[in-house]
Design a protein around this motif. Structure first.
Motif, PDB file in Angstrom:
ATOM      1  N   LEU A 198       0.828  -1.206   0.000  1.00  0.00           N
ATOM      2  CA  LEU A 198       0.000   0.000   0.000  1.00  0.00           C
ATOM      3  C   LEU A 198       0.862   1.257   0.000  1.00  0.00           C
ATOM      4  CD1 LEU A 198      -2.771   1.329   0.159  1.00  0.00           C
ATOM      5  CD2 LEU A 198      -2.664   1.119   2.645  1.00  0.00           C
ATOM      6  N   ALA A 199       1.965   1.231   0.738  1.00  0.00           N
ATOM      7  CA  ALA A 199       2.829   2.415   0.793  1.00  0.00           C
ATOM      8  C   ALA A 199       3.412   2.733  -0.582  1.00  0.00           C
ATOM      9  CB  ALA A 199       3.952   2.190   1.807  1.00  0.00           C
ATOM     10  N   CYS A 200       3.829   1.718  -1.319  1.00  0.00           N
ATOM     11  CA  CYS A 200       4.355   1.949  -2.667  1.00  0.00           C
ATOM     12  C   CYS A 200       3.268   2.507  -3.584  1.00  0.00           C
ATOM     13  CB  CYS A 200       4.920   0.649  -3.224  1.00  0.00           C
ATOM     14  SG  CYS A 200       6.415   0.062  -2.389  1.00  0.00           S
ATOM     15  N   ALA A 201       2.051   1.984  -3.465  1.00  0.00           N
ATOM     16  CA  ALA A 201       0.959   2.485  -4.297  1.00  0.00           C
ATOM     17  C   ALA A 201       0.614   3.926  -3.935  1.00  0.00           C
ATOM     18  CB  ALA A 201      -0.274   1.597  -4.135  1.00  0.00           C
ATOM     19  N   MET A 202       0.666   4.271  -2.651  1.00  0.00           N
ATOM     20  CA  MET A 202       0.388   5.651  -2.244  1.00  0.00           C
ATOM     21  C   MET A 202       1.462   6.599  -2.774  1.00  0.00           C
ATOM     22  SD  MET A 202      -0.851   4.984   1.696  1.00  0.00           S
ATOM     23  CE  MET A 202      -0.813   6.746   2.076  1.00  0.00           C
ATOM     24  N   ALA A 203       2.726   6.169  -2.738  1.00  0.00           N
ATOM     25  CA  ALA A 203       3.793   7.005  -3.274  1.00  0.00           C
ATOM     26  C   ALA A 203       3.627   7.208  -4.781  1.00  0.00           C
ATOM     27  CB  ALA A 203       5.151   6.371  -2.962  1.00  0.00           C
ATOM     28  N   TYR A 204       3.236   6.144  -5.472  1.00  0.00           N
ATOM     29  CA  TYR A 204       3.013   6.254  -6.916  1.00  0.00           C
ATOM     30  C   TYR A 204       1.862   7.219  -7.217  1.00  0.00           C
ATOM     31  CZ  TYR A 204       1.433   4.899 -11.588  1.00  0.00           C
ATOM     32  OH  TYR A 204       1.016   4.911 -12.895  1.00  0.00           O
ATOM     33  N   ALA A 205       0.762   7.100  -6.459  1.00  0.00           N
ATOM     34  CA  ALA A 205      -0.380   7.983  -6.689  1.00  0.00           C
ATOM     35  C   ALA A 205      -0.027   9.438  -6.383  1.00  0.00           C
ATOM     36  CB  ALA A 205      -1.565   7.535  -5.837  1.00  0.00           C
ATOM     37  N   ALA A 206       0.742   9.679  -5.321  1.00  0.00           N
ATOM     38  CA  ALA A 206       1.140  11.043  -5.007  1.00  0.00           C
ATOM     39  C   ALA A 206       2.051  11.605  -6.091  1.00  0.00           C
ATOM     40  CB  ALA A 206       1.846  11.078  -3.648  1.00  0.00           C
ATOM     41  N   TRP A 207       2.925  10.771  -6.641  1.00  0.00           N
ATOM     42  CA  TRP A 207       3.812  11.228  -7.719  1.00  0.00           C
ATOM     43  C   TRP A 207       3.028  11.584  -8.967  1.00  0.00           C
ATOM     44  CZ3 TRP A 207       5.205   8.312 -12.285  1.00  0.00           C
ATOM     45  CH2 TRP A 207       6.174   8.949 -13.064  1.00  0.00           C
ATOM     46  N   ARG A 208       1.917  10.870  -9.190  1.00  0.00           N
ATOM     47  CA  ARG A 208       1.071  11.167 -10.342  1.00  0.00           C
ATOM     48  C   ARG A 208       0.112  12.331 -10.069  1.00  0.00           C
ATOM     49  NH1 ARG A 208       0.621   7.325 -14.356  1.00  0.00           N
ATOM     50  NH2 ARG A 208      -0.595   8.995 -15.336  1.00  0.00           N
ATOM     51  N   GLY A 209       0.207  12.931  -8.911  1.00  0.00           N
ATOM     52  CA  GLY A 209      -0.646  14.067  -8.594  1.00  0.00           C
ATOM     53  C   GLY A 209      -1.976  13.718  -7.977  1.00  0.00           C
ATOM     54  N   ARG A 210      -2.185  12.472  -7.552  1.00  0.00           N
ATOM     55  CA  ARG A 210      -3.465  12.052  -6.965  1.00  0.00           C
ATOM     56  C   ARG A 210      -3.294  11.926  -5.456  1.00  0.00           C
ATOM     57  NH1 ARG A 210      -4.620   6.724  -9.415  1.00  0.00           N
ATOM     58  NH2 ARG A 210      -6.713   7.024  -8.589  1.00  0.00           N
ATOM     59  N   ARG A 211      -2.981  13.048  -4.844  1.00  0.00           N
ATOM     60  CA  ARG A 211      -2.697  13.034  -3.409  1.00  0.00           C
ATOM     61  C   ARG A 211      -3.951  12.774  -2.582  1.00  0.00           C
ATOM     62  NH1 ARG A 211      -0.097  17.321  -5.750  1.00  0.00           N
ATOM     63  NH2 ARG A 211       2.178  17.165  -5.863  1.00  0.00           N
ATOM     64  N   ALA A 212      -5.104  13.247  -3.042  1.00  0.00           N
ATOM     65  CA  ALA A 212      -6.337  13.013  -2.287  1.00  0.00           C
ATOM     66  C   ALA A 212      -6.674  11.529  -2.231  1.00  0.00           C
ATOM     67  CB  ALA A 212      -7.488  13.796  -2.917  1.00  0.00           C
ATOM     68  N   ALA A 213      -6.510  10.826  -3.342  1.00  0.00           N
ATOM     69  CA  ALA A 213      -6.781   9.389  -3.350  1.00  0.00           C
ATOM     70  C   ALA A 213      -5.799   8.642  -2.462  1.00  0.00           C
ATOM     71  CB  ALA A 213      -6.710   8.859  -4.783  1.00  0.00           C
ATOM     72  N   ALA A 214      -4.526   9.046  -2.500  1.00  0.00           N
ATOM     73  CA  ALA A 214      -3.538   8.405  -1.636  1.00  0.00           C
ATOM     74  C   ALA A 214      -3.852   8.638  -0.165  1.00  0.00           C
ATOM     75  CB  ALA A 214      -2.141   8.927  -1.974  1.00  0.00           C
ATOM     76  N   PHE A 215      -4.301   9.848   0.159  1.00  0.00           N
ATOM     77  CA  PHE A 215      -4.652  10.150   1.546  1.00  0.00           C
ATOM     78  C   PHE A 215      -5.832   9.306   2.010  1.00  0.00           C
ATOM     79  CE2 PHE A 215      -7.376  12.576   4.445  1.00  0.00           C
ATOM     80  CZ  PHE A 215      -6.522  12.729   5.527  1.00  0.00           C
ATOM     81  N   CYS A 216      -6.846   9.144   1.153  1.00  0.00           N
ATOM     82  CA  CYS A 216      -8.021   8.348   1.529  1.00  0.00           C
ATOM     83  C   CYS A 216      -7.648   6.891   1.763  1.00  0.00           C
ATOM     84  CB  CYS A 216      -9.088   8.458   0.443  1.00  0.00           C
ATOM     85  SG  CYS A 216      -9.887  10.080   0.359  1.00  0.00           S
ATOM     86  N   ALA A 217      -6.762   6.351   0.938  1.00  0.00           N
ATOM     87  CA  ALA A 217      -6.336   4.968   1.138  1.00  0.00           C
ATOM     88  C   ALA A 217      -5.552   4.816   2.438  1.00  0.00           C
ATOM     89  CB  ALA A 217      -5.489   4.515  -0.047  1.00  0.00           C
ATOM     90  N   GLY A 218      -4.680   5.769   2.728  1.00  0.00           N
ATOM     91  CA  GLY A 218      -3.949   5.713   3.989  1.00  0.00           C
ATOM     92  C   GLY A 218      -4.850   5.882   5.194  1.00  0.00           C
ATOM     93  N   LEU A 219      -5.865   6.747   5.073  1.00  0.00           N
ATOM     94  CA  LEU A 219      -6.813   6.928   6.171  1.00  0.00           C
ATOM     95  C   LEU A 219      -7.607   5.656   6.434  1.00  0.00           C
ATOM     96  CD1 LEU A 219      -8.217   8.795   8.203  1.00  0.00           C
ATOM     97  CD2 LEU A 219      -9.764   9.497   6.376  1.00  0.00           C
ATOM     98  N   ALA A 220      -8.011   4.968   5.373  1.00  0.00           N
ATOM     99  CA  ALA A 220      -8.747   3.709   5.546  1.00  0.00           C
ATOM    100  C   ALA A 220      -7.896   2.684   6.286  1.00  0.00           C
ATOM    101  CB  ALA A 220      -9.184   3.172   4.185  1.00  0.00           C
ATOM    102  N   LEU A 267     -13.563   1.228   2.563  1.00  0.00           N
ATOM    103  CA  LEU A 267     -13.055   1.363   1.209  1.00  0.00           C
ATOM    104  C   LEU A 267     -13.909   2.279   0.351  1.00  0.00           C
ATOM    105  CD1 LEU A 267     -12.005  -2.321   0.519  1.00  0.00           C
ATOM    106  CD2 LEU A 267     -10.488  -0.349   0.791  1.00  0.00           C
ATOM    107  N   ARG A 268     -14.986   2.788   0.896  1.00  0.00           N
ATOM    108  CA  ARG A 268     -15.838   3.675   0.101  1.00  0.00           C
ATOM    109  C   ARG A 268     -15.107   4.960  -0.261  1.00  0.00           C
ATOM    110  NH1 ARG A 268     -21.049   4.317  -1.258  1.00  0.00           N
ATOM    111  NH2 ARG A 268     -21.898   6.431  -1.398  1.00  0.00           N
ATOM    112  N   TRP A 269     -14.342   5.503   0.681  1.00  0.00           N
ATOM    113  CA  TRP A 269     -13.617   6.744   0.399  1.00  0.00           C
ATOM    114  C   TRP A 269     -12.550   6.551  -0.672  1.00  0.00           C
ATOM    115  CZ3 TRP A 269     -13.223   6.681   6.298  1.00  0.00           C
ATOM    116  CH2 TRP A 269     -14.415   7.167   6.861  1.00  0.00           C
ATOM    117  N   PRO A 270     -11.681   5.530  -0.570  1.00  0.00           N
ATOM    118  CA  PRO A 270     -10.712   5.346  -1.674  1.00  0.00           C
ATOM    119  C   PRO A 270     -11.370   5.084  -3.021  1.00  0.00           C
ATOM    120  CG  PRO A 270     -10.017   4.127   0.266  1.00  0.00           C
ATOM    121  CD  PRO A 270     -11.400   4.631   0.545  1.00  0.00           C
ATOM    122  N   VAL A 271     -12.507   4.394  -3.027  1.00  0.00           N
ATOM    123  CA  VAL A 271     -13.194   4.133  -4.296  1.00  0.00           C
ATOM    124  C   VAL A 271     -13.678   5.440  -4.915  1.00  0.00           C
ATOM    125  CG1 VAL A 271     -15.263   3.115  -5.306  1.00  0.00           C
ATOM    126  CG2 VAL A 271     -13.839   1.757  -3.782  1.00  0.00           C
TER     127      VAL A 271
END
Length: 255
Positions: A121-143, A232-236
């Motif tokens: 999950l940490a690698c996926a969050m870093a990838y999403a943040a690098w692609r500019g999807r910080r809100a989605a990465a934050f929601c996944a980490g919060l879940a 998982l509703r928030w990350p979705v």
């Protein structure tokens, strides 16, 4: 020869509604016989998440999140009351434990461990943040952060003993199953939705290994699945409707 009489054109009857007649003041705009417009105006649609067009009207029915909460409540009640569902669960577990080699079931169970699932999950969050999807990465980490905050109090409250360790308590719900479901599903949502079947398989393998090894009862893993579905509703939603956080490029300066 006598001329064949022509048929008279049909005359409108005042007591019957015409499907499409001229609009008010002879504008020619068709309308329904009951006074409603032939279709719902686009401006009347209720917008969906992210100000996107929604359904008109909203589709009725209960969501999967509602039924997940109902299932979690029912299972928890049966465990606390040691009802017929809990007794059936115990008989099923005794029939399944050690039906496969322990090394195989333990390897499957380890997929839900913190040392395996969290780095994914940490690698996926870093990838999403690098692609500019910080809100989605934050929601996944919060879940993922909410998993222990919900699982640990339930373990202390129910104090369910384990299949192979009746003297120990705190097996309901399964923390490994919850970790696997949130970590792998969240990672798939952040990287590519095509990986969702892979995430489902990894979660199922983890849950199956826990039951076959005797680390958890079947209802323990079922309760974790129901518990994590609302998380998982928030990350979705973030993965579906979120936009990149990158600012738009600067406009070229005029000469």
């Amino acid at each position: 020869m006598r001329e064949t009489p022509r048929a008279e054109p049909p005359q409108p009857r005042p007591d019957r509604a015409i499907a499409h007649t001229a609009g008010a003041l002879g504008s020619g705009t068709p309308h329904r016989s009951d006074g409603r417009p032939p279709h719902t105006p686009r401006g009347a649609r209720q917008p969906g998440p992210g100000d996107r067009p929604g359904t008109t009207p909203p589709v009725p029915g209960r969501s999967a999140v509602f039924w997940a909460v109902v299932a979690l409540t029912l299972v928890t009640w049966q465990v606390l009351a040691h009802g017929p569902l809990a007794r059936l669960d115990e008989r099923l577990s005794r029939a399944l434990v050690d039906t496969v080699p322990r090394g195989l079931s333990e390897a499957a169970s380890d997929l839900g461990g913190m040392t395996v699932a969290l780095p994914v999950l940490a690698c996926a969050m870093a990838y999403a943040a690098w692609r500019g999807r910080r809100a989605a990465a934050f929601c996944a980490g919060l879940a993922m952060a909410l998993v222990p905050l919900l699982v640990v109090p339930l373990k202390l409250w129910t104090a369910r003993p384990g299949p192979l360790e009746p003297w120990a308590h705190g097996y309901f719900p399964s923390g490994h199953t919850a970790t696997a479901m949130v970590a792998y599903t969240g990672a798939a949502l952040l990287v590519s939705r095509r990986l969702l079947p892979v995430a489902a398989v990894l979660t199922a393998v983890t849950a199956t290994g826990l039951v076959l090894r005797g680390f958890h009862w079947p209802l323990d893993v079922l309760a974790s699945l129901a518990l994590c579905l609302p998380l998982l509703r928030w990350p979705v939603l973030a993965a579906r409707y979120g936009r990149a956080d990158r600012s738009p490029p600067d406009a070229p300066e005029s000469a």
